[in-house]
Design an enzyme around this catalytic site. Structure first.
Site, mmCIF file in Angstrom:
data_model
loop_
_atom_site.group_PDB
_atom_site.id
_atom_site.type_symbol
_atom_site.label_atom_id
_atom_site.label_comp_id
_atom_site.label_asym_id
_atom_site.label_seq_id
_atom_site.Cartn_x
_atom_site.Cartn_y
_atom_site.Cartn_z
ATOM 1 N N TRP A 182 89.539 11.277 114.725
ATOM 2 C CA TRP A 182 90.744 11.476 113.929
ATOM 3 C C TRP A 182 90.926 10.414 112.839
ATOM 4 O O TRP A 182 91.788 10.562 111.989
ATOM 5 C CB TRP A 182 91.987 11.467 114.829
ATOM 6 N N ASN A 183 90.140 9.330 112.861
ATOM 7 C CA ASN A 183 90.525 8.210 111.992
ATOM 8 C C ASN A 183 90.281 8.486 110.508
ATOM 9 O O ASN A 183 91.042 8.038 109.662
ATOM 10 C CB ASN A 183 89.876 6.906 112.441
ATOM 11 N N LYS B 271 83.998 20.658 115.199
ATOM 12 C CA LYS B 271 85.059 20.490 116.199
ATOM 13 C C LYS B 271 85.888 19.281 115.794
ATOM 14 O O LYS B 271 85.495 18.139 116.019
ATOM 15 C CB LYS B 271 84.433 20.278 117.577
ATOM 16 N N SER C 108 84.235 7.520 120.008
ATOM 17 C CA SER C 108 84.237 6.309 120.829
ATOM 18 C C SER C 108 82.953 6.200 121.654
ATOM 19 O O SER C 108 82.239 7.190 121.866
ATOM 20 C CB SER C 108 85.433 6.340 121.770
ATOM 21 N N GLU D 73 77.340 8.208 116.325
ATOM 22 C CA GLU D 73 77.868 7.029 115.605
ATOM 23 C C GLU D 73 79.167 6.658 116.281
ATOM 24 O O GLU D 73 80.125 7.431 116.251
ATOM 25 C CB GLU D 73 78.131 7.381 114.151
ATOM 26 N N LEU D 74 79.183 5.471 116.885
ATOM 27 C CA LEU D 74 80.276 5.144 117.803
ATOM 28 C C LEU D 74 81.099 3.953 117.308
ATOM 29 O O LEU D 74 81.063 3.617 116.135
ATOM 30 C CB LEU D 74 79.683 4.922 119.195
ATOM 31 N N CYS E 92 86.065 2.328 112.080
ATOM 32 C CA CYS E 92 84.997 1.861 112.978
ATOM 33 C C CYS E 92 84.424 0.539 112.486
ATOM 34 O O CYS E 92 83.895 -0.242 113.271
ATOM 35 C CB CYS E 92 83.911 2.922 113.102
ATOM 36 N N GLU F 110 87.171 -2.926 121.276
ATOM 37 C CA GLU F 110 87.632 -2.359 120.009
ATOM 38 C C GLU F 110 89.158 -2.218 120.063
ATOM 39 O O GLU F 110 89.694 -1.587 120.974
ATOM 40 C CB GLU F 110 86.983 -0.992 119.781
#
Ligand code: NDP
Length: 521
Positions: free
Chosen positions: A144-145, A168, A219, A240-241, A274, A369
């Site tokens: 969502w960021n 999605k 995440s 990509e986390l 991130c 984080e």
């Protein structure tokens, strides 16, 4: 310190800036996820057969329609995230055509068929090449960021490679994903890009219902689950986390510019990036002056006023606000000092931009984080200690060194265990489609942007055509000549080339005869 989580409103049901209700969005069932994949799969072969220049033109059309209709998406982004339309324009919308152009520019080379050069002595009469083929239907799961750019940066290479796509969105930003899917429908073949709405179970259903490859951004915890499920099904997965980026401030930095840059990259999007600067290691010699300027600068920032002049929006969700409060409370309990901020603000999920001084490595705000508007400062003796501490992390996305000595800064930045090293800047490659965006450790190995993004969207097929009228010498039967032949090949590799060839040539004839007889003449 950790207290039990209170109950929160369902994600995506209220505006983060003032708590007003948002119109509900229907979630997809498992069957509907399967049907969406099937529709994209039906549309994909014709798209893959479309010449690349036409696919490239479609990408430009998609980038253009997003820009032309920006007022619509800015309104949706503002409602779903609480960020100001200006902030959304700058960080997510402005670059759409640039991302399309950049993906187009490298597509031909990234997707080209490669000729294989084979030895005429070892493999006479054979020619081979390697094709880059689309996987079929790619699932893209986004957080969502940055709910728009985290789709389109993957959409362009995925589509250029000839794939269909099912997106999605996060359940807290479904309307942004729906709007993007509608723009895809404006300019792309019918059904090629689908969107399915819902929570984590809908994301997981992409895999159980038969997606051919998955691109996940989110995440670490969810990334592990998605990667494990993809692994079980042997579906290619790129992840990509999260991040816990460090910035190192050296005593010789340009203090005004450094403070401006670090405050921006800590607090931009309320720290929900991130690659936010979540840890600042500042050399003791300049620490007091640096901290003083950060406090003055951060104190001027305005959170989500409704007059459109906000520097930053609120936190995106109530759980996110609660987590930030937990991290700050834990830091204070362990000896950090709140110099500015440190409390909620506004009518929604706003949290005042905060400077925390005297942070240490036992604090959650340094180890986990945070994803909040927190500038957490660790004072260090020197650059060596800063590099050691910066590398003491379970993450590795961006890392930066701030100094006037560019050569020293570059050498130090290249010692940071991260996917993107910088001198005198941070995170800016996220909006440079030419630069790879990647990480190490918990951040995951996925690569977005640049030509290095393409391997996630193609599978390779090797093709070999044999025009040799002779049989290969290795075929049945396994006789004494085969043993002598094998030994001569070894000798050719490690000993005398000419001598071995003289042994090999007569053996070749004998082997041909035996193999022909074996095959019935
Ligand atoms: P989450 O991992 O919670 O969610 C990411 C996406 O995965 C959402 O669409 C979510 O749906 C979906 N999802 C949740 N559970 C599952 C599941 N079991 N299977 C499949 N999909 C699932 O991340 P956030 O949305 O909270 O995003 C913030 C995180 O993303 C931060 O850690 C941030 O660092 C990271 N991030 C990394 C970036 C990078 O480039 N490295 C870029 C941007 C963000 P739903 O939201 O509906 O639960």
């Amino acid at each position: 310190m950790s207290t039990p989580a209170p109950t929160f409103p369902a994600p995506g049901t209220v505006r983060p800036d003032d708590g007003r209700a948002l119109a509900p969005v229907a979630f997809a069932t498992r069957e509907e996820v399967g049907a969406a994949i099937a529709r994209a799969r039906a549309a994909q072969p014709a798209w893959a057969a479309t010449p690349l220049p036409q696919r490239q033109a479609a990408m430009l059309a998609l980038g253009r329609v997003i820009l032309e209709r920006r007022a619509e998406i800015l309104e949706i982004l503002n409602a779903e995230t609480g960020r100001s339309p200006l902030e959304c324009l700058v960080s997510e919308v402005i670059g759409t055509l640039d991302f399309a152009r950049s993906a187009n520019k490298v597509a031909a080379a990234a997707l080209a068929t490669e000729k294989v050069s084979l030895s005429m002595v070892d493999h006479p009469g054979k020619r081979a090449y390697i094709e880059a083929l689309p996987h079929g239907v790619v699932g893209i799961i986004a957080p969502w960021n940055y709910p728009l750019i985290n789709f389109y940066k993957h959409l362009f290479p995925a589509l250029l490679a000839g794939n269909g796509v099912v997106m999605k969105p996060s359940e807290s930003c479904p309307r942004t994903g729906a709007w993007l899917a509608a723009r895809c429908a404006d300019v792309l073949p019918q059904d090629l890009v689908q969107v399915v709405q819902g929570a984590g179970d809908v994301g997981a259903a992409l895999l159980t219902e038969g997606i051919d490859s998955i691109t996940f951004t989110g995440s670490v915890a969810t990334g592990r689950k998605v990667s494990a499920l993809a692994g079980e099904r042997l579906v290619p997965c790129t992840a990509e986390l999260g991040g816990k980026d460090a910035a190192i401030v050296l005593a010789d930095c340009d203090l005004g510019r450094t403070v401006a840059g670090i405050v921006y990259w800590s607090i931009h999007n309320a720290g929900q990036n991130c690659a936010s600067v979540e840890r600042v290691y500042v050399e003791e010699a300049v620490a007091d002056a640096f901290v003083q300027r950060c406090v003055a600068a951060v104190g001027t920032l305005r959170v989500a006023p409704q007059d459109g002049t906000a520097d930053l929006g609120p936190l995106h969700t109530a759980p996110q606000l609660w987590l930030v409060e937990q991290h700050v409370a834990d830091a204070v309990e362990r000896g950090a000092t709140v110099l500015v901020g440190g409390q909620r603000t506004g009518s929604g999920w706003g949290y005042a931009p905060t400077v925390l001084d005297h942070c240490t490595h036992d604090m959650r705000v340094i180890r986990e984080e945070t994803f909040g508007p927190i500038l957490a400062i660790v004072r260090v003796k020197d650059a060596e200690e800063a590099v050691r501490r910066a590398n003491d992390s379970g993450y590795g996305l961006n890392g930066s060194v701030w100094t006037k000595d560019l050569a020293r800064g570059e050498a130090l930045a290249r010692r940071l265990q991260v996917g993107v090293s910088l001198v005198n800047n941070h995170a800016i490659p996220a909006i440079m489609p030419e630069m790879p965006w990647t990480g190490v450790r918990g951040t995951g190995p996925g690569v977005a942007n640049s030509r290095h993004a393409y391997p996630a969207y193609v599978r390779r097929r090797g093709v070999l055509v044999d025009s040799n009228r002779q049989a290969d010498p290795w075929w049945f039967p396994a006789d004494a000549n085969l043993a002598a032949f094998a030994e001569a090949v070894v000798q050719r590799s490690i000993g005398s080339f000419v001598g071995a060839l003289l042994t090999l040539l007569p053996l070749l004839g004998k082997r041909q005869k035996a193999i022909r007889e074996f095959g019935g003449g």
